[in-house]
Design a protein around this motif. Sequence first.
Motif, PDB file in Angstrom:
ATOM      1  N   UNK A  47     -40.421  18.796  -6.020  1.00  0.00           N
ATOM      2  CA  UNK A  47     -40.649  19.250  -4.649  1.00  0.00           C
ATOM      3  C   UNK A  47     -40.922  18.080  -3.706  1.00  0.00           C
ATOM      4  N   UNK A  48     -41.725  17.121  -4.155  1.00  0.00           N
ATOM      5  CA  UNK A  48     -42.029  15.962  -3.305  1.00  0.00           C
ATOM      6  C   UNK A  48     -40.765  15.210  -2.934  1.00  0.00           C
ATOM      7  N   UNK A  49     -39.881  15.007  -3.891  1.00  0.00           N
ATOM      8  CA  UNK A  49     -38.646  14.264  -3.624  1.00  0.00           C
ATOM      9  C   UNK A  49     -37.622  15.102  -2.875  1.00  0.00           C
ATOM     10  N   UNK A  50     -37.680  16.403  -3.057  1.00  0.00           N
ATOM     11  CA  UNK A  50     -36.771  17.288  -2.330  1.00  0.00           C
ATOM     12  C   UNK A  50     -37.030  17.227  -0.827  1.00  0.00           C
ATOM     13  N   UNK A  51     -38.288  17.074  -0.438  1.00  0.00           N
ATOM     14  CA  UNK A  51     -38.661  17.119   0.975  1.00  0.00           C
ATOM     15  C   UNK A  51     -38.242  15.868   1.742  1.00  0.00           C
ATOM     16  N   UNK A  52     -37.865  14.809   1.023  1.00  0.00           N
ATOM     17  CA  UNK A  52     -37.437  13.574   1.687  1.00  0.00           C
ATOM     18  C   UNK A  52     -35.947  13.632   2.014  1.00  0.00           C
ATOM     19  N   UNK A  53     -35.538  12.852   3.013  1.00  0.00           N
ATOM     20  CA  UNK A  53     -34.116  12.718   3.337  1.00  0.00           C
ATOM     21  C   UNK A  53     -33.510  11.451   2.731  1.00  0.00           C
ATOM     22  N   UNK A  54     -34.328  10.636   2.081  1.00  0.00           N
ATOM     23  CA  UNK A  54     -33.877   9.345   1.572  1.00  0.00           C
ATOM     24  C   UNK A  54     -33.098   9.492   0.260  1.00  0.00           C
TER      25      UNK A  54
END
Length: 262
Positions: A47-54
């Motif tokens: 979830x943490x990485x999903x929320x990023x656009x990078x």
Amino acid sequence: MPLNKPTNCEYTRPVYGWPGLGMIYDFPLNEKSRTYLRLESLFSQIRDNLESDQPWAHIAFFKGLFDLQELLERGDLRADLIKDLERLSQRLSHWASLPDVDLEQIKQMQQESSQLSRSLLKSPRPGARLKEDRQLAAIRQRFSIPGGLCAFDVPQLHHWLGTPAIARHQQMQSWLADINLLMNSITLLLGLWRDSGAFSEQVASNGFFQDTAESAELIRIKLPANLSCYPTLSGHKNRFALRFLSTSEQLVGDVPFQLACC
């Protein structure tokens, strides 16, 4: 009686810190709860990485997703979850008979537990659709190779990372649709396990403490922030031992902490 409950079945992150005071450590007492905690940690990473656009965060998203797939392929997790949700419903019924309880809250939790149990029973095995996805299968094997994510190794991945972020987010959400039910079930189960255990003040003499935990699934430790040590746990069946290890060269003396058996 649980004190803090998610307002719905949507995924929520585990709490690792004890705000302003220190850390909370969760230790499993059996293989099943160990798997649940590992999955919860992976859900948080995903979830943490999903929320990023990078793009780098989305590469980390795949790493968490593939680790999750590997755990799901090791056994029949769905059957264990259905049994645990049914036992949870029985525990909630017991809580409903206690004085000064919020019957409306218990009723809502019972409904959530029953709904998740029925949905799991009717659903395909968690992760089955992920395993059949061609795009995921094409890049999954490269993640186990050191440095194996170069453009010449997985050009399809780098092409995907170059697409608009909104398109990537939509694709990732569609992959997660296969495991959302699993996420919600484990979130509810672990949340109520944690809330069912009341913390008590304890002292580890010279950094050592042992006790019994009949019928418990988890041991929770609250440790003050000003102590330069951390806990480790070993145990067999319902008996466990805690040993606090120093993060410096100083010897560990008596350690005050709070303990909950959940």
